[in-house]
Scaffold this motif. Structure first.
Motif, PDB file in Angstrom:
ATOM      1  N   ASN A  64      -6.202   2.035  -1.846  1.00 10.37           N
ATOM      2  CA  ASN A  64      -5.008   2.151  -0.988  1.00 10.37           C
ATOM      3  C   ASN A  64      -3.828   1.876  -1.615  1.00 10.37           C
ATOM      4  O   ASN A  64      -2.875   2.441  -1.111  1.00 10.37           O
ATOM      5  N   CYS A  65      -3.728   1.206  -2.815  1.00 13.06           N
ATOM      6  CA  CYS A  65      -2.432   0.752  -3.319  1.00 13.06           C
ATOM      7  C   CYS A  65      -2.234   1.254  -4.937  1.00 13.06           C
ATOM      8  O   CYS A  65      -1.285   1.869  -5.174  1.00 13.06           O
ATOM      9  N   THR A  66      -3.307   1.051  -5.489  1.00 16.18           N
ATOM     10  CA  THR A  66      -3.184   1.538  -7.062  1.00 16.18           C
ATOM     11  C   THR A  66      -3.345   2.920  -7.468  1.00 16.18           C
ATOM     12  O   THR A  66      -2.631   3.272  -8.225  1.00 16.18           O
ATOM     13  N   LYS A  99       5.171   1.243  -8.611  1.00 12.63           N
ATOM     14  CA  LYS A  99       4.332   0.969  -7.268  1.00 12.63           C
ATOM     15  C   LYS A  99       2.769   0.685  -7.599  1.00 12.63           C
ATOM     16  O   LYS A  99       2.365   1.251  -8.713  1.00 12.63           O
ATOM     17  N   GLY A 100       2.350   0.014  -6.861  1.00  7.98           N
ATOM     18  CA  GLY A 100       0.763   0.068  -6.664  1.00  7.98           C
ATOM     19  C   GLY A 100       0.405  -1.408  -7.886  1.00  7.98           C
ATOM     20  O   GLY A 100      -0.808  -1.290  -7.968  1.00  7.98           O
ATOM     21  N   ALA A 143       0.722  -1.265  -0.006  1.00  4.90           N
ATOM     22  CA  ALA A 143      -0.037   0.137  -0.017  1.00  4.90           C
ATOM     23  C   ALA A 143       0.887   1.344   0.184  1.00  4.90           C
ATOM     24  O   ALA A 143       2.100   1.094   0.405  1.00  4.90           O
ATOM     25  N   THR A 145       2.188  -1.216   4.603  1.00  4.89           N
ATOM     26  CA  THR A 145       2.144  -0.039   3.716  1.00  4.89           C
ATOM     27  C   THR A 145       3.854   0.301   3.233  1.00  4.89           C
ATOM     28  O   THR A 145       4.335   0.244   4.243  1.00  4.89           O
TER      29      THR A 145
END
Ligand code: URP
Ligand code: ZN
Ligand code: ZN
Length: 461
Positions: free
Chosen positions: A370-372, A384-385, A57, A89
């Motif tokens: 939260n991530c992508t 990332k993501g 995340a 995270t």
């Protein structure tokens, strides 16, 4: 760097779910499929049976070691990012916040120094806290030389780090030329000061007056104003920590007419209500943040906005201050309580428990929010993501059944309070891989001070 083979897990992305193994080599995801053991003879094998596997995340809104309201937020880059890793995270975006009249690049130097301790990868937003002769050039330097492609404006905190509309328009016009993203903390700063002074003048000094000095309409007005300024200057806009129905409505209206506006919210605004300020013995101070926690009703509006795509990311605004010796600055004057609270370790477990398991968002939205999406909006995708060949090996291996209870007694935040104290959670990481290393290993944190790398970001959506 040793390789890792994650076997038997269910990969969850913002759009798909499927069973496959993931091979990690040299800090990257190098293969996704079956029968990968042949390609990975020396790899550490992690059996992810019964687990979900999703991208590490990104917390796009944190304040480590921030000098603010006479104090310094208690987590530094090392302790704060370590707490983040324990919760899944693996990257943060912190805010460089120069003092008013301080050159932006001086501020950047001090943040670069502080961030050297980071255990996880990190990037910076640049807050433009004033607009002088050199500011446009400094913004250009941030984008072109430093990979800082988003700028923050505070409409609150007047007289300190807040800007007026004239300054905000200049930030927007400059960002437009640089293809950079402007983000805004939206509260009507003048009205906040007027209400604070009125309440204080009436002898109303306790934490419970903090939310009354910054009611939701003030956030709604500033959100609508920022959106209007963005519309007139022709730029996209990202509204940080959206807390209330009024702000959601302003974003929805703008998007309906085709304006590019994004919203971010945080678990505290989704899960808590303003009764927290009624706690006796100054305990309400732990919840003093800006904007404040809202009355019952706003939380449902935020959940609906997440579900329907009016609000696009979930961050934490992690900015912890101890109750003892920090929040106590405002013991006799709520206006002086350092604003902020901790949350970086708890975001995923809270969003999984009270979002996914409660049926408010689905598992793909959980990954997206939260991530992508933070990676996409802030120029870090697909490094990332993403669970994708070639992406950084930042991976959460999530036990969807693991139960926990949040407490300041056990959290890794450097803070003597947790605003989610006693909250039960279901779902937690068993392993967290960051930069290709297992940094959270079945309850054991194996992070390394200074191992986090700076992430230069690309401009343009
Ligand atoms: O109260 C808060 N949110 N503290 C951190 C600074 C900010 O406004 O994001
Ligand atoms: Zn803010
Ligand atoms: Zn913040």
């Amino acid at each position: 760097m040793s390789s890792i083979l994650i076997k038997n897990g269910e990969i969850i992305t913002a759009t798909d779910r499927y069973f496959a193994d993931v091979l990690v080599e040299h800090g990257l995801i190098t293969a996704i499929g079956s029968d990968l053991h042949r390609a990975a003879t020396n790899a550490r094998v992690i059996d992810a049976e019964g687990h979900l596997v999703f991208p590490g995340a990104i917390d796009a809104h944190v304040h480590m070691e921030l000098p603010f309201m006479g104090e310094i937020s208690a987590d530094d880059f090392e302790t704060g990012t370590a707490a983040g890793v324990a919760g899944g995270t693996t990257s943060i975006i912190d805010f460089v916040i120069p003092a008013r009249n301080q050159p932006l690049l001086d501020g950047l130097k001090s943040w670069q120094e502080k961030a050297k301790k980071s255990v996880a990868d990190y990037a910076f937003h640049m807050a433009v806290t004033w607009f002088g002769d050199k500011t446009a050039k400094e913004m250009e330097h941030c984008v072109r030389e430093e990979g800082i492609t988003s700028f923050k404006t505070f409409m609150a905190y007047r007289g300190a780090i807040g800007v007026d509309d004239t300054e905000m328009i200049k930030v927007m016009e400059t960002a437009k030329n640089l293809n950079a993203l402007v983000t805004a903390h939206c509260e009507n700063g003048e009205m906040v000061v007027a209400l604070q002074n009125k309440l204080f003048g009436e002898g109303k000094i306790e934490p419970k007056y903090h939310p009354l000095s910054r009611p939701a309409p003030l956030e709604g007005e500033a959100t609508a104003r920022a959106i209007m300024l963005a519309r007139m200057t022709g730029i996209p806009l990202y509204i940080v920590h959206v807390t209330c129905k009024e702000a959601v409505d302003a974003i929805a209206e703008a998007r309906q007419r085709g304006q590019v506006v994004f919203g971010e919210t945080c678990p505290q605004y989704l899960l808590l209500d303003d009764s927290v300020y009624d706690k006796p013995n100054f305990e309400g101070a732990a919840y003093v943040m800006s904007p404040p926690i809202r009355p019952v009703g706003h939380q449902d509006a935020l959940w609906s906005a997440l579900k329907s795509g009016i609000v696009h990311t979930v961050a934490t605004d992690h900015c912890p201050f101890h109750q003892h010796n920090q929040k106590t600055l405002g013991l006799k004057d709520f206006r002086k309580i350092p604003n902020g609270a901790a949350g970086i370790q708890n975001r995923l477990a809270l969003m999984y428990t009270y979002g996914v398991l409660a049926g408010k968002i689905d598992i793909h939205q959980f990954v997206e929010l939260n991530c992508t999406r933070p990676a996409k909006l802030f120029g870090m995708y697909p490094k990332k993501g993403a669970i994708m060949v070639g992406a950084d090996a930042d991976i959460v291996i999530w036990d969807p059944k693991k139960e926990g209870v949040i407490s300041a007694k056990t959290h890794l935040h450097k803070c003597d309070r947790n605003i989610f104290e006693g909250y039960k959670t279901i779902g937690a990481p068993t392993y967290v891989i960051a930069n290709g290393k297992v940094q959270y290993d079945n309850g054991n944190l194996k992070v390394e001070r200074g191992a986090g790398r700076y992430i230069p970001r690309t401009a343009g959506l």
